[in-house]
Write a protein that holds these residues in place. Structure first.
Motif, PDB file in Angstrom:
ATOM      1  N   ILE A   2       0.836  -1.199   0.000  1.00  0.00           N
ATOM      2  CA  ILE A   2       0.000   0.000   0.000  1.00  0.00           C
ATOM      3  C   ILE A   2       0.876   1.257   0.000  1.00  0.00           C
ATOM      4  CG2 ILE A   2      -1.894  -1.159   1.178  1.00  0.00           C
ATOM      5  CD1 ILE A   2      -1.004   0.361   3.747  1.00  0.00           C
ATOM      6  N   ASP A   3       0.331   2.326  -0.540  1.00  0.00           N
ATOM      7  CA  ASP A   3       1.012   3.617  -0.462  1.00  0.00           C
ATOM      8  C   ASP A   3       0.182   4.656   0.278  1.00  0.00           C
ATOM      9  OD1 ASP A   3      -0.939   4.410  -2.340  1.00  0.00           O
ATOM     10  OD2 ASP A   3       0.429   4.131  -4.022  1.00  0.00           O
ATOM     11  N   THR A   4      -1.030   4.268   0.709  1.00  0.00           N
ATOM     12  CA  THR A   4      -1.970   5.219   1.320  1.00  0.00           C
ATOM     13  C   THR A   4      -2.755   4.543   2.437  1.00  0.00           C
ATOM     14  OG1 THR A   4      -2.241   6.319  -0.834  1.00  0.00           O
ATOM     15  CG2 THR A   4      -3.923   6.756   0.847  1.00  0.00           C
ATOM     16  N   VAL A   5      -3.023   5.293   3.492  1.00  0.00           N
ATOM     17  CA  VAL A   5      -3.964   4.867   4.520  1.00  0.00           C
ATOM     18  C   VAL A   5      -5.113   5.867   4.532  1.00  0.00           C
ATOM     19  CG1 VAL A   5      -4.346   4.369   6.962  1.00  0.00           C
ATOM     20  CG2 VAL A   5      -2.149   3.796   5.897  1.00  0.00           C
ATOM     21  N   ILE A   6      -6.314   5.356   4.349  1.00  0.00           N
ATOM     22  CA  ILE A   6      -7.522   6.175   4.356  1.00  0.00           C
ATOM     23  C   ILE A   6      -8.214   5.978   5.697  1.00  0.00           C
ATOM     24  CG2 ILE A   6      -9.751   6.587   3.254  1.00  0.00           C
ATOM     25  CD1 ILE A   6      -8.579   5.323   0.694  1.00  0.00           C
ATOM     26  N   LEU A   7      -8.459   7.058   6.404  1.00  0.00           N
ATOM     27  CA  LEU A   7      -9.066   6.966   7.730  1.00  0.00           C
ATOM     28  C   LEU A   7     -10.390   7.703   7.784  1.00  0.00           C
ATOM     29  CD1 LEU A   7      -5.699   7.790   8.283  1.00  0.00           C
ATOM     30  CD2 LEU A   7      -6.398   6.672  10.397  1.00  0.00           C
ATOM     31  N   ASP A   8     -11.398   7.026   8.281  1.00  0.00           N
ATOM     32  CA  ASP A   8     -12.646   7.685   8.643  1.00  0.00           C
ATOM     33  C   ASP A   8     -12.347   8.667   9.777  1.00  0.00           C
ATOM     34  OD1 ASP A   8     -15.579   7.979   8.866  1.00  0.00           O
ATOM     35  OD2 ASP A   8     -15.319   6.909  10.754  1.00  0.00           O
ATOM     36  N   VAL A   9     -13.211   9.648   9.960  1.00  0.00           N
ATOM     37  CA  VAL A   9     -12.991  10.653  11.014  1.00  0.00           C
ATOM     38  C   VAL A   9     -13.971  10.473  12.170  1.00  0.00           C
ATOM     39  CG1 VAL A   9     -12.904  13.115  11.542  1.00  0.00           C
ATOM     40  CG2 VAL A   9     -12.026  12.286   9.346  1.00  0.00           C
ATOM     41  N   ALA A  91      -0.949  10.386  17.479  1.00  0.00           N
ATOM     42  CA  ALA A  91       0.113   9.375  17.425  1.00  0.00           C
ATOM     43  C   ALA A  91      -0.086   8.433  16.251  1.00  0.00           C
ATOM     44  CB  ALA A  91       0.149   8.593  18.734  1.00  0.00           C
ATOM     45  N   LEU A  92      -1.339   8.099  15.957  1.00  0.00           N
ATOM     46  CA  LEU A  92      -1.626   7.212  14.832  1.00  0.00           C
ATOM     47  C   LEU A  92      -1.243   7.855  13.510  1.00  0.00           C
ATOM     48  CD1 LEU A  92      -2.815   4.724  13.487  1.00  0.00           C
ATOM     49  CD2 LEU A  92      -5.097   5.755  13.740  1.00  0.00           C
ATOM     50  N   LEU A  93      -1.633   9.101  13.312  1.00  0.00           N
ATOM     51  CA  LEU A  93      -1.324   9.787  12.057  1.00  0.00           C
ATOM     52  C   LEU A  93       0.183   9.972  11.894  1.00  0.00           C
ATOM     53  CD1 LEU A  93      -4.166  12.462  11.871  1.00  0.00           C
ATOM     54  CD2 LEU A  93      -4.165  10.092  11.102  1.00  0.00           C
ATOM     55  N   VAL A  94       0.851  10.301  12.994  1.00  0.00           N
ATOM     56  CA  VAL A  94       2.313  10.457  12.954  1.00  0.00           C
ATOM     57  C   VAL A  94       2.979   9.131  12.607  1.00  0.00           C
ATOM     58  CG1 VAL A  94       4.349  10.911  14.363  1.00  0.00           C
ATOM     59  CG2 VAL A  94       2.379  12.446  14.506  1.00  0.00           C
ATOM     60  N   ASP A 122      -4.960  18.761  14.988  1.00  0.00           N
ATOM     61  CA  ASP A 122      -3.983  19.323  14.064  1.00  0.00           C
ATOM     62  C   ASP A 122      -3.947  18.541  12.758  1.00  0.00           C
ATOM     63  OD1 ASP A 122      -2.113  21.214  13.288  1.00  0.00           O
ATOM     64  OD2 ASP A 122      -0.409  20.107  14.108  1.00  0.00           O
ATOM     65  N   GLY A 123      -5.126  18.137  12.316  1.00  0.00           N
ATOM     66  CA  GLY A 123      -5.232  17.301  11.134  1.00  0.00           C
ATOM     67  C   GLY A 123      -4.757  17.953   9.854  1.00  0.00           C
ATOM     68  N   ARG A 124      -4.833  19.265   9.784  1.00  0.00           N
ATOM     69  CA  ARG A 124      -4.428  19.943   8.549  1.00  0.00           C
ATOM     70  C   ARG A 124      -2.943  19.738   8.273  1.00  0.00           C
ATOM     71  NH1 ARG A 124      -8.668  23.860   7.576  1.00  0.00           N
ATOM     72  NH2 ARG A 124      -9.933  24.064   9.465  1.00  0.00           N
ATOM     73  N   SER A 125      -2.130  19.645   9.338  1.00  0.00           N
ATOM     74  CA  SER A 125      -0.695  19.478   9.130  1.00  0.00           C
ATOM     75  C   SER A 125      -0.295  18.009   9.030  1.00  0.00           C
ATOM     76  CB  SER A 125       0.084  20.138  10.276  1.00  0.00           C
ATOM     77  OG  SER A 125      -0.121  19.447  11.488  1.00  0.00           O
ATOM     78  N   LEU A 126      -1.140  17.112   9.543  1.00  0.00           N
ATOM     79  CA  LEU A 126      -0.784  15.697   9.560  1.00  0.00           C
ATOM     80  C   LEU A 126      -1.343  14.915   8.375  1.00  0.00           C
ATOM     81  CD1 LEU A 126      -1.275  14.989  13.359  1.00  0.00           C
ATOM     82  CD2 LEU A 126       0.890  15.106  12.125  1.00  0.00           C
ATOM     83  N   ALA A 127      -2.437  15.385   7.808  1.00  0.00           N
ATOM     84  CA  ALA A 127      -3.061  14.670   6.689  1.00  0.00           C
ATOM     85  C   ALA A 127      -2.609  15.272   5.358  1.00  0.00           C
ATOM     86  CB  ALA A 127      -4.579  14.725   6.798  1.00  0.00           C
ATOM     87  N   PRO A 203      -7.319   4.297  18.442  1.00  0.00           N
ATOM     88  CA  PRO A 203      -6.164   4.817  17.710  1.00  0.00           C
ATOM     89  C   PRO A 203      -4.823   4.521  18.356  1.00  0.00           C
ATOM     90  CG  PRO A 203      -7.919   6.438  17.709  1.00  0.00           C
ATOM     91  CD  PRO A 203      -8.350   5.342  18.643  1.00  0.00           C
ATOM     92  N   GLN A 204      -4.743   4.588  19.685  1.00  0.00           N
ATOM     93  CA  GLN A 204      -3.444   4.359  20.323  1.00  0.00           C
ATOM     94  C   GLN A 204      -2.970   2.927  20.123  1.00  0.00           C
ATOM     95  OE1 GLN A 204      -1.331   6.782  21.994  1.00  0.00           O
ATOM     96  NE2 GLN A 204      -0.067   5.074  21.316  1.00  0.00           N
TER      97      GLN A 204
END
Length: 218
Positions: A2-9, A91-94, A122-127, A203-204
């Motif tokens: 995979i090259d992408t992880v798609i996450l529901d919010v 932590a998950l997004l990082v 801070d999703g705008r900077s992590l996604a 998520p953790q």
């Protein structure tokens, strides 16, 4: 690979599933309709375009669908200030980004609601990208939103992370594997039956598994 992880919010990264259920209950109540909260909860994760018929039947959708969705917006706006991110969301997004993968947030929420949630972690900077209800013709469990999310980053293969059976079903429809979180109130059995390859408490726990190489399996 995979090259992408798609996450529901909703219900996956922020603790909002029960706020949604209560808002829908109040919206139905304004029309003297009183479906039990447990039935509403089982439909959370579907788009609002499908939830009314799922919960109250097609006749109610045909007669009151648009008005109920407007009332739901009003009720949810009163509750949105109480929504909080789950422990481990950042932590998950990082952890995903540290694996060199694209992070796309696949929400079918209204744009202003999605923007409010992004600010919570801070999703705008992590996604790398995110979607809203405006990006899909048909909501989950249809595949439209996941296809749009993958297109946003020009990805070729992805895994979906979500909290509801509808997320796993949407992943199946898009021919993508999925991972379930129990944060939306669906059981491990339900998530696996819907197609999730693995299930974590939140998520953790998933972030810890990602650090240990979980995503290398996909």
């Amino acid at each position: 690979m995979i090259d992408t992880v798609i996450l529901d919010v909703d219900g996956t990264l922020v603790d909002s599933s029960y706020h949604h259920a209560l808002a829908w209950s109040r919206a139905f109540g304004r029309h003297d309709l009183h479906p039990p909260l447990w039935r509403i909860h089982r439909a959370i994760g579907m788009g609002g375009d499908k939830l009314v018929a799922e919960v109250a039947g097609q006749e109610v959708e045909d007669r009151l669908g648009d008005e109920l969705r407007e009332r739901w917006t009003e009720e949810f706006d009163r509750l949105i200030g109480e929504v909080r991110p789950f422990a481990g969301t950042r932590a998950l997004l990082v952890a995903i980004r540290a694996r060199g993968l694209h992070v796309v947030l696949a929400s079918s929420g209204q744009p202003r609601h999605v923007e409010t949630f992004l600010d919570l972690f801070d999703g705008r900077s992590l996604a790398d990208a995110w979607t809203t209800a405006e990006d899909a013709e048909e909501s989950k469990p249809a595949a439209d939103l996941l296809v749009a999310a993958l297109d946003r980053v020009h990805g070729t293969s992805a895994v979906m992370v979500g909290d509801a059976a509808w997320d796993a079903e949407a992943a199946n429809a898009a021919h993508l594997p999925s991972i379930g979180l129990r944060t939306g109130g669906f059981s491990e059995e339900e998530l696996c039956k819907a197609g999730a390859s693995a299930v974590f408490d939140g998520p953790q726990e998933l972030a810890d598994a990602v650090k240990q190489g979980l995503l290398d399996r996909f």
